[in-house]
Structure formats: C-alpha cells, structure tokens
Motif scaffolding. Structure first.
Motif, PDB file in Angstrom:
ATOM      1  N   GLN A 183      -5.080  -6.680   7.250  1.00  0.00           N
ATOM      2  CA  GLN A 183      -4.310  -5.481   6.936  1.00  0.00           C
ATOM      3  C   GLN A 183      -4.610  -5.000   5.520  1.00  0.00           C
ATOM      4  OE1 GLN A 183      -0.082  -5.506   7.873  1.00  0.00           O
ATOM      5  NE2 GLN A 183       0.322  -3.851   6.421  1.00  0.00           N
ATOM      6  N   LYS A 184      -4.792  -5.924   4.600  1.00  0.00           N
ATOM      7  CA  LYS A 184      -5.107  -5.562   3.219  1.00  0.00           C
ATOM      8  C   LYS A 184      -6.438  -4.813   3.133  1.00  0.00           C
ATOM      9  CE  LYS A 184      -5.165  -7.666  -1.410  1.00  0.00           C
ATOM     10  NZ  LYS A 184      -5.143  -8.968  -2.151  1.00  0.00           N
ATOM     11  N   THR A 185      -7.350  -5.130   4.055  1.00  0.00           N
ATOM     12  CA  THR A 185      -8.662  -4.465   4.084  1.00  0.00           C
ATOM     13  C   THR A 185      -8.525  -2.962   4.295  1.00  0.00           C
ATOM     14  OG1 THR A 185      -9.694  -6.498   4.894  1.00  0.00           O
ATOM     15  CG2 THR A 185     -10.918  -4.474   5.248  1.00  0.00           C
TER      16      THR A 185
ATOM     17  N   ASN B 251      -4.795 -10.480   5.366  1.00  0.00           N
ATOM     18  CA  ASN B 251      -5.933  -9.936   4.635  1.00  0.00           C
ATOM     19  C   ASN B 251      -6.680  -8.881   5.433  1.00  0.00           C
ATOM     20  OD1 ASN B 251      -5.879 -11.095   2.037  1.00  0.00           O
ATOM     21  ND2 ASN B 251      -6.527 -13.059   2.869  1.00  0.00           N
TER      22      ASN B 251
ATOM     23  N   GLN C 100      -7.070  -1.031   2.594  1.00  0.00           N
ATOM     24  CA  GLN C 100      -7.153  -0.371   1.295  1.00  0.00           C
ATOM     25  C   GLN C 100      -8.501   0.313   1.115  1.00  0.00           C
ATOM     26  OE1 GLN C 100      -6.229  -3.128  -1.881  1.00  0.00           O
ATOM     27  NE2 GLN C 100      -4.544  -4.032  -0.734  1.00  0.00           N
TER      28      GLN C 100
ATOM     29  N   SER D 261     -14.305  -7.019   2.056  1.00  0.00           N
ATOM     30  CA  SER D 261     -14.679  -5.954   1.115  1.00  0.00           C
ATOM     31  C   SER D 261     -16.171  -6.013   0.820  1.00  0.00           C
ATOM     32  CB  SER D 261     -13.881  -6.092  -0.185  1.00  0.00           C
ATOM     33  OG  SER D 261     -12.501  -5.953   0.049  1.00  0.00           O
TER      34      SER D 261
ATOM     35  N   SER E  39       5.109  -2.183   5.101  1.00  0.00           N
ATOM     36  CA  SER E  39       4.798  -1.457   3.874  1.00  0.00           C
ATOM     37  C   SER E  39       5.613  -1.938   2.685  1.00  0.00           C
ATOM     38  CB  SER E  39       4.983   0.058   4.067  1.00  0.00           C
ATOM     39  OG  SER E  39       6.311   0.360   4.460  1.00  0.00           O
TER      40      SER E  39
END
Length: 495
Positions: A343-345, A341, A347, A302, A398
C-alpha cells in the motif's frame, strides 16, 4: 562451374555484408502499441542504411546503423483496429513481419502465482476449450538468468495467437487480464509475460537501482555472507543429517543453490531484452518471497518500479499490482508488513493496487482460481489507463484518531463502507501495554469506529493482521479493505 561461381560470390558477399537482424520480440503476430511512436531496433553492418516501411502508412523511416552496427528508430502507429498489417525492414537483406496488429500492449511479471499456467486453473478443460481469441497475442519469455543485461531472448520466444494450445502454458492471471481488456476495449491486445516462481522483487530489479537505495545494501551484505559461509555450513549441515539431527537447512545453502534468487539476474535475462519495446503498462503480482525482509519491501518495489521506468525512458509508465492474498503463513506479521508496504508503494505516481483478501485460499498458496485475480488487474487498468468507470480498489487506511475510549478510522475508496455479516472479524485493539485483544466495531459516516469495553484508553488498532480468510470489511463496490495497523510497533504477532 556456373553454380560453383555463384556459390563463391554468395559466400564472398556474406563475408562483406552482415544481414540486418531483429530481436525475437519482432516477429509474425506481434502487437504494436496504438497511437504511439513505437521503437524498432536491431543490428546491421556499421553505417548500413536501414529502411522500414509498413502497410498502414505511405511514409518510410530510414536510419543508419552506428559504428558498432546497432540501430534504433521510432515508427508511428495509428488507432487500433483488427486489420492485419505488415512491417518490412530492408538493408543488405529484407525482413518482412506479417500478421501484425495495432492495439494495446502490456507486460506482466511476478512469481509463482503470476506464472501459474492455464492448464492448472480451476475448470482448466472448459477454460482452455473456450480460449480462442485470435486478436489476443501471447509472448511468453523463457526463463533465463544472466549476470549482465542481455540484448535478446532465446529464439523459441515468439508471438502466438491465443488459442487452447498456445495459452495452455501461459500465465493464467495474464490471460484473464488480457481477455477482459480485449472485451472491454474491443481492440487487439498483446500480452508479454516474464515470471519465475519463488523469486524476490530484487531479482527483477536493475543492479544500479538495487544499489542506489540505502536500505537495500542489506541485500548485497546478505549474499556476501551466504557465499562466504556456504562451504562451512554445508559441512555442519551434512554432519547433523548424518547424526539424524532435525535441523533446518542453513539459509546460505538454500539461497546459493538457487542462482535465480540472486539480485538482478532475472532483470538481466528476462526483462532487459524487452526494453525498449513500446508498452502501455505493467501488471505485477509478487511478494511472498520477500517476507523475510518485509521491512525493505517498500524500498525494493520503489527500486524496481523506478528502475524499469528509467530503462524504458518513461517516468509515467503505469505500474499496477495486486496485494498479497490470504494464506496461512507461519509468519503472518511479516506477510502483513509486505501488504502494508505494498500500500505504501502507492506513493509512487501512476501506480494502483487492489486487495485480494477475499479471493485466495487460507490453505493453498497457489489457489488455482485465477480468474478474479486477472479480472481485478484488468479493472485497475481499465479505470486508470483507459478512464473507464470501473471500481478497482477497496478501502485503504488513511488515518486514525482517538475519541475518548474509541478509535476512529478513516479510509480512501470508502464509499458505502460496510461489514459483511453481523460483526467485523479480525479487528484488534491495544492500550499502552501493546497487547492486542479482539475489538468491536461499527460504521458511522463511512468511518470505522473501533472499541473494547476492556480498554478505556486505546492506543492502536489492527485489522486482518493475522492469518485469516474471514476479513469482512468492504466498500459498496464489493471490494475488500486492505489490512492495516495504526501503530508502528515491531515484532507483535496476532494469532
């Protein structure tokens, strides 16, 4: 006598007038982003007038250097084509840039697998012999560390037409990415790459962004401890070796002997000089060197993405990346957390990713077959930046729900979800005791149903959370599912 007087006046004029200069990124064979207002900048005398003209438009652009001799101006470009253009910058002196193309410009970056050169790829001799693409231009950024943001690259950095010689030391993944874009879009492609093996994302992140995320305070605390302890640790390590003791090199010695691993030094030396050169987007492959601090990786990415977007003054700048590929890491749990993380990126806006669990090599960290990696990056860009109908992502976890003795898993990008083979490999299930065992699974209504006769009250499921090259859950576009877990339990390793 006349020659002496002439030389005197030339020297006198140079004493009063500074030449207009440009950063190394502006040179023959460069590619400018089509249908944009592209940035040009440089230095001159304070308050000097600089006039920029080009061969594709009748209008000229004029700018006055500031009191420090710096100037920056926008120049409008038209739709891409293959006609070579010229750009002329005139002040006290005149600079002409030749063989300029208008097309699509991408920046690629990362660590060793992105750095991997074409001369070392699978079938390198054949690949190099076929690498003649004069409408693809390459710009390879020289390795450099710096403690503060630099304004230019070393002068050996220059644009080069893509051929068997220029591409030999160029990033293979970036070349395949550019080649696919050029073929699918039929426009010139400019590809700029900056890579350094064995580096963390923090090395590429602007310092102010590294310092703005609370979790990344650990980053600077670690380095303070390493610097403080390196002398003491060096003595004890030398004594242990002298006594023929088997001891791992202390982290303080390992890290401090690698100055390119320090936070922000590669951003300063290898990215800052590129900004604000106008680009279409960024393609990234990295993650291995952040495994020890895997739980910080979402914040780290991020910081990197947000920091670059701020520096380019473009909050919508596309950032596309590949998930860490398969490899037999000694710490498979940490590698899996990196993937989680990554995959979380997603967002963050204007990001996209694809799993690569099916195209790596469990026993080779630097698998030399880079074509499928570059191709997947290209497909991400084609789908998301150029609205092409190209599949670019495999199933992404998901949500999950417990249905009696089964766990129902739902995905995005799950069209025609399928298992390659008779059983799903690397699927694990656990009850309240948090002990994972191999599970069974089937697909129903594009959902994954997971169960085990041994567990009547399931609590959690993990998929490909181990060192494996057998993960075989795909969608109808033949793209692999990303590894996932439905729990957030720590320090649980699946062999």
């Amino acid at each position: 006598m006349k020659n002496a007087l002439l030389l005197f006046f030339i020297l006198l004029s140079n004493a009063f007038f500074a030449n207009v200069t440009l950063p190394a990124i502006f040179c023959d064979h460069m590619v400018l982003q089509q249908k944009s207002k592209v940035n040009f900048w440089g230095t001159a005398d304070p308050n000097e007038t600089i006039i920029i003209s080009n061969s594709w438009a009748k209008k000229t652009a004029t700018i006055t250097a500031d009191k420090n001799g710096k100037w920056k101006i926008e120049v409008a470009t038209f739709k891409a084509n293959f006609k070579e253009q010229t750009v002329t910058i005139k002040g006290n002196n005149t600079i002409q840039i030749n063989h300029v193309l208008i097309g699509e410009v991408w920046f690629t970056s990362g660590q060793s697998n992105m750095e991997w050169p074409m001369r070392k790829v699978k079938d390198a001799k054949k690949e190099l012999s076929e690498a003649s693409y004069p409408n693809i231009k390459l710009f390879n950024i020289t390795k450099k560390i710096a403690n503060s943001p630099q304004e230019d690259f070393p002068k050996n950095c220059k644009w080069m037409p893509c051929d068997s010689i220029s591409v030999k030391e160029f990033s293979a993944m970036s070349y395949y990415f550019a080649r696919d874009l050029q073929k699918k879009l039929n426009v010139p492609i400019g590809i700029i790459t900056a890579n350094w093996g064995g580096t963390g994302a923090e090395c590429w992140t602007p310092e102010e962004e590294n310092r703005s995320y609370p979790l990344l305070k650990n980053l600077f605390a670690r380095w303070e401890n390493w610097d403080a302890n390196k002398v003491k640790d060096s003595i004890s390590f030398a004594e242990a070796k002298a006594n023929k003791l088997k001891i791992e090199e202390p982290k303080s010695l390992y890290m401090t002997s690698r100055p390119h691993r320090r936070p922000s030094v590669l951003y300063n030396g290898m990215v800052a000089p590129l900004i604000p050169f106008t680009i279409k987007g960024i393609a990234w492959y990295q993650g291995t060197s952040n495994r020890d601090w895997a739980n910080e990786y979402f914040e780290q990415m991020s910081a990197l993405i947000t920091g670059w977007r701020k520096k380019w003054n473009n909050p919508e700048l596309p950032f596309y990346f590949l998930q860490l590929t398969t490899y037999k890491y000694s710490d498979s749990n940490l590698a899996s957390i990196i993937r989680e993380n990554q995959q979380k990126t997603l967002q963050l806006p204007n990001t996209a990713m694809c799993s690569t669990m099916d195209i790596g090599d469990l026993n080779d960290l630097h698998y030399p077959y880079k074509l499928p990696f570059g191709r997947r990056l290209a497909n991400i860009a084609l789908a998301n930046s150029y609205s092409k109908k190209v599949a670019f992502c495999g199933p992404l976890f998901s949500n999950s729900a417990i249905d009696n003795d089964k766990v129902v898993i739902d995905f995005t990008y799950n069209s025609m979800l399928n298992i390659k083979g008779t059983i799903l490999n690397d699927i694990f299930i656990a009850g309240n005791d948090r002990k994972f065992i191999k599970a069974e699974a089937y697909i129903e209504n594009n959902k994954l149903i997971v169960f085990s006769p041994s567990i009547k009250e399931p609590v959690a499921v993990r998929y490909a959370w181990n060192s494996t090259d057998k993960a075989n859950l795909f969608n109808g576009d033949n793209l692999p599912a990303s590894p996932f877990r439905t729990d957030n339990w720590e320090n649980i390793i699946i062999e």
